[in-house]
Write an enzyme that holds these catalytic residues in place. Structure first.
Site, PDB file in Angstrom:
ATOM      1  N   ASP A   1       6.343  19.218 -82.951  1.00  0.00           N
ATOM      2  CA  ASP A   1       6.317  20.677 -83.056  1.00  0.00           C
ATOM      3  C   ASP A   1       5.534  21.175 -84.257  1.00  0.00           C
ATOM      4  O   ASP A   1       5.558  22.380 -84.543  1.00  0.00           O
ATOM      5  CB  ASP A   1       7.751  21.213 -83.158  1.00  0.00           C
ATOM      6  CG  ASP A   1       8.413  20.847 -84.485  1.00  0.00           C
ATOM      7  OD1 ASP A   1       8.916  21.762 -85.167  1.00  0.00           O
ATOM      8  OD2 ASP A   1       8.416  19.663 -84.847  1.00  0.00           O
TER       9      ASP A   1
ATOM     10  N   ASP B   1       8.598  13.143 -82.452  1.00  0.00           N
ATOM     11  CA  ASP B   1       9.137  13.659 -83.708  1.00  0.00           C
ATOM     12  C   ASP B   1      10.626  13.925 -83.490  1.00  0.00           C
ATOM     13  O   ASP B   1      11.083  14.078 -82.349  1.00  0.00           O
ATOM     14  CB  ASP B   1       8.392  14.942 -84.061  1.00  0.00           C
ATOM     15  CG  ASP B   1       9.000  15.674 -85.230  1.00  0.00           C
ATOM     16  OD1 ASP B   1       9.185  15.049 -86.286  1.00  0.00           O
ATOM     17  OD2 ASP B   1       9.297  16.877 -85.080  1.00  0.00           O
TER      18      ASP B   1
ATOM     19  N   ASP C   1      13.177  16.174 -85.870  1.00  0.00           N
ATOM     20  CA  ASP C   1      13.666  17.515 -86.183  1.00  0.00           C
ATOM     21  C   ASP C   1      12.721  18.568 -85.612  1.00  0.00           C
ATOM     22  O   ASP C   1      11.529  18.591 -85.928  1.00  0.00           O
ATOM     23  CB  ASP C   1      13.771  17.693 -87.693  1.00  0.00           C
ATOM     24  CG  ASP C   1      14.726  16.695 -88.328  1.00  0.00           C
ATOM     25  OD1 ASP C   1      15.878  16.624 -87.879  1.00  0.00           O
ATOM     26  OD2 ASP C   1      14.307  15.986 -89.259  1.00  0.00           O
TER      27      ASP C   1
END
Length: 276
Positions: A228, A71, A73
């Protein structure tokens, strides 16, 4: 770089004929991470050594890994300051109320359109929404790296994974043009492929991760997806990859633990144990 968009300052050059494929020669190497186990199994599913790392949580075994997909951001990049600035600049430009950092943080993770729809006043017509979306993209392409930083230890970890023969890629819900610009700017020598929202459906739909694995020529069960958020764990499980939760990111730990992570890590260097 998107056509007609001003480049970021100090952007590293990449071959123009390969917009989503990047050079592969690492420039630095990271030191080995220490210990890692939880319970009685190690990362390859064999007997665990006696040394343990209290920060690593291995929650299930997996196939030997050949690729790591990330991922963007909140995992590779702390981009929140720029996301906040550009979102509020967009709102101000059109005369709408702005939002706090905490409010915008709660809006990100499901792509740009979702962010804009949440940030704009309710009940705007489609034309107003599309105008704000287009203005946001233009402004982000111009200034979207002014405050963004790579998380501590990430570049060294990526270089060491590359040196160990791992294939590396990005899969993000950020719009694809932004993913390409940021990947080239920060990770041009490290990433083999990058893909954002647009060419494929957003996470947690597995089509994007499946396409990344196919492009890397790696079986999906030998791909780790590092993220996240809840949708990051979901997309990995939906596709059949190994989900690794990054605890340093934007979402709370519950978003990871409630979505069947394969492992939880506190720092990028802990990824190195998955590539031994």
């Amino acid at each position: 770089m998107l056509a007609g968009r001003p480049p970021f300052s100090n952007e590293r050059p990449v071959p123009p004929s390969t917009p989503t494929s990047f050079r592969k020669t690492p420039t630095t190497r990271a030191s080995n991470a220490t210990g890692i186990l939880r319970g009685s199994q190690n990362l390859r599913g064999t007997a665990a050594p006696t040394r343990k790392d209290p920060t690593m949580e291995l929650l299930r075994t997996h196939e030997p890994l050949e690729a790591f997909v990330f991922d963007m951001d909140g995992t590779l990049l702390d981009s929140l300051p720029d996301l906040v600035d550009v979102t509020n600049e967009t709102l101000t430009h059109f005369g709408y109320p702005t939002h706090t950092t905490e409010e915008i943080l709660a809006m990100i993770g499901n792509g740009l359109r979702s962010l804009i729809l949440q940030a704009l006043p309710q009940n705007l017509n489609d034309n107003a929404t599309e105008a704000a979306l287009a203005w946001w993209k233009t402004r982000y392409d111009e200034v979207g790296n002014q405050k963004t930083t790579v998380y501590d230890g990430m570049l060294d970890t990526l270089a060491e994974l590359k040196a160990r023969g791992m294939k590396l890629a990005v899969l993000s819900n950020k719009y694809d043009g932004g993913v390409q610009i940021l990947t080239k700017h920060y990770f041009a020598d490290l990433m083999d492929f990058a893909l954002g929202d647009g060419p494929v459906p957003r996470k947690p739909d597995p089509k994007g991760l499946t396409l990344v694995a196919k492009t890397l020529d790696v079986p999906i069960e030998r791909v780790a997806y590092v993220g996240d958020s809840d949708v990051d764990m979901q997309v990995a499980n939906n596709a059949g990859a190994f989900p690794i939760g990054a605890k340093w990111g934007y979402q709370t730990l519950d978003h990871l633990t409630n979505n069947n992570p394969g492992a939880l890590i506190d720092a990028p260097a802990e990824l190195l144990k998955f590539a031994e």
